[in-house]
Design a protein around this motif. Structure first.
Motif, short mmCIF file in Angstrom:
data_model
loop_
_atom_site.label_atom_id
_atom_site.label_comp_id
_atom_site.label_asym_id
_atom_site.label_seq_id
_atom_site.Cartn_x
_atom_site.Cartn_y
_atom_site.Cartn_z
N GLY A 42 -11.74 32.93 14.24
CA GLY A 42 -12.13 34.03 13.39
C GLY A 42 -12.30 35.31 14.02
N GLY A 43 -13.03 36.31 13.60
CA GLY A 43 -13.14 37.54 13.99
C GLY A 43 -12.03 38.41 13.50
N THR A 44 -10.80 38.18 13.22
CA THR A 44 -9.83 38.77 12.60
C THR A 44 -9.29 37.98 11.36
N ASP A 45 -8.49 38.66 10.51
CA ASP A 45 -7.67 38.10 9.65
C ASP A 45 -6.88 36.73 9.94
N PHE A 46 -6.33 37.06 10.88
CA PHE A 46 -5.59 35.73 11.58
C PHE A 46 -6.51 34.50 11.96
N GLY A 47 -7.59 34.92 12.61
CA GLY A 47 -8.46 33.67 12.93
C GLY A 47 -9.23 33.29 11.85
N GLU A 48 -9.70 33.94 10.95
CA GLU A 48 -10.37 33.45 9.62
C GLU A 48 -9.32 32.69 8.75
N ASN A 49 -8.03 33.26 8.43
CA ASN A 49 -7.07 32.16 7.93
C ASN A 49 -7.06 30.91 8.47
N LEU A 50 -6.93 30.83 9.91
CA LEU A 50 -6.90 29.52 10.76
C LEU A 50 -8.05 28.71 10.62
N ARG A 51 -9.25 29.35 10.73
CA ARG A 51 -10.50 28.68 10.49
C ARG A 51 -10.30 27.99 9.03
N THR A 52 -9.83 28.67 7.75
CA THR A 52 -9.92 28.13 6.52
C THR A 52 -9.04 27.05 6.63
N LEU A 53 -7.72 26.98 7.48
CA LEU A 53 -6.53 26.07 7.27
C LEU A 53 -7.28 24.73 7.98
N LEU A 54 -8.24 25.08 9.23
CA LEU A 54 -8.65 24.05 9.87
C LEU A 54 -9.69 23.10 8.84
N MET A 55 -10.33 23.85 8.12
CA MET A 55 -11.22 23.03 7.30
C MET A 55 -10.56 21.93 6.24
N ARG A 56 -9.11 22.01 6.23
CA ARG A 56 -8.52 21.03 5.39
C ARG A 56 -8.00 20.03 6.32
N THR A 57 -8.47 20.12 7.58
CA THR A 57 -8.03 18.63 8.50
C THR A 57 -6.50 18.64 8.60
N PRO A 58 -5.93 19.61 9.02
CA PRO A 58 -4.39 19.47 8.99
C PRO A 58 -4.05 18.76 10.20
N ASP A 59 -2.65 17.94 9.88
CA ASP A 59 -2.27 16.89 10.74
C ASP A 59 -1.46 17.65 11.97
N PHE A 60 -1.97 18.65 12.62
CA PHE A 60 -1.31 19.24 13.81
C PHE A 60 -1.47 18.38 15.10
N SER A 61 -0.42 18.36 16.04
CA SER A 61 -0.34 17.63 17.43
C SER A 61 -1.43 18.63 17.99
N LEU A 62 -1.66 18.00 18.89
CA LEU A 62 -2.71 18.66 19.86
C LEU A 62 -2.10 19.89 20.65
N LYS A 63 -1.14 20.01 21.07
CA LYS A 63 -0.31 20.98 21.71
C LYS A 63 -0.17 22.24 20.73
N THR A 64 0.15 21.82 19.61
CA THR A 64 0.26 22.89 18.27
C THR A 64 -1.04 23.48 18.10
N LEU A 65 -2.05 22.67 17.92
CA LEU A 65 -3.52 23.03 17.56
C LEU A 65 -3.88 24.10 18.76
N CYS A 66 -3.61 23.52 20.08
CA CYS A 66 -4.11 24.36 21.32
C CYS A 66 -3.40 25.64 21.14
N SER A 67 -2.32 25.63 20.81
CA SER A 67 -1.30 27.01 20.81
C SER A 67 -1.69 27.95 19.61
N LEU A 68 -2.18 27.26 18.55
CA LEU A 68 -2.61 28.24 17.51
C LEU A 68 -4.01 28.91 17.79
N PHE A 69 -5.10 27.95 18.53
CA PHE A 69 -6.26 28.70 18.93
C PHE A 69 -5.95 29.76 19.97
N VAL A 70 -5.23 29.60 20.95
CA VAL A 70 -4.84 30.51 22.25
C VAL A 70 -4.16 31.94 21.23
#
Length: 208
Positions: A42-70
């Protein structure tokens, strides 16, 4: 960049971070001047959009999820946190770098070196001046997660009890930067422990 005024809150889901960071935010506003309150993701449009996406429980790989967070963290740091610190604000953030090392690292299985290198390569390896880790009784914090309205749940709330306990253990054992651990107690007692620890942090540094 001087991070003495950068304070983060960490801990497993359901430990009361959101409540306690709001309480510290209100006290700081009244007694210490300008404060910026933000969160991750969160904290930015990018972060909040990512937060919304995660609410849907996406099937990301662990490395992809980590990369998105970073990636979201780097953007958050550059466009929100660093500018606020440069202006003399206190910055309070609900989750930051510790969450990635715990959730994707110690619990998920990604190596410390991988996560650290990813942060470094994206210019996001920032250790806050002070980090509060709120501990919990796992059965109680897990119950809070399960009782949340479905529209307010994220992928972390949907972890099973075993994973929930693993997160609690990981936070107890992980040390990075200046950590103050707050044991389980009432909301008011927790608030006072945090405030006292914060004041000691300021005094130890001769004022900031």
């Amino acid at each position: 960049m001087d991070v003495k005024r950068f304070v983060t809150f960490e801990g497993g889901n359901g430990v009361g971070k959101s409540v306690q960071i709001q309480k510290l935010y209100q006290r700081l506003k009244q007694e210490w001047g300008p404060v910026c309150l933000t969160r991750e993701p969160g904290g930015t449009d990018f972060g909040e959009n990512l937060r919304t996406l995660l609410m849907r429980t996406p099937d990301f790989s662990l490395k992809t999820l980590c990369s998105l967070f970073v990636a979201a963290r780097q953007y958050h740091w550059k466009h929100v946190i660093a500018p606020a610190l440069e202006q003399g604000f206190w910055v309070l953030c609900d989750r930051f770098i510790h969450s990635t090392f715990v959730y994707q690292g110690l619990v998920g299985g990604l190596s410390y070196d991988f996560i650290k290198l990813l942060h470094e390569q994206l210019d996001a390896y920032v250790i806050p001046g002070l980090t509060f880790v709120l501990e919990s009784v796992p059965t109680e914090s897990y119950a809070r997660c399960q009782n949340r309205e479905i529209t307010k749940k994220n992928h972390l709330d949907q972890h099973n009890f075993s994973t929930h306990c693993s997160v609690e253990t990981a936070y107890k054992n992980f040390n990075l930067g200046n950590i103050v651990r707050i044991p389980p107690c009432s909301l008011k007692e927790t608030e006072e422990k945090i405030w006292k620890s914060f004041q000691n942090y300021v005094l130890d540094r001769g004022g900031v």
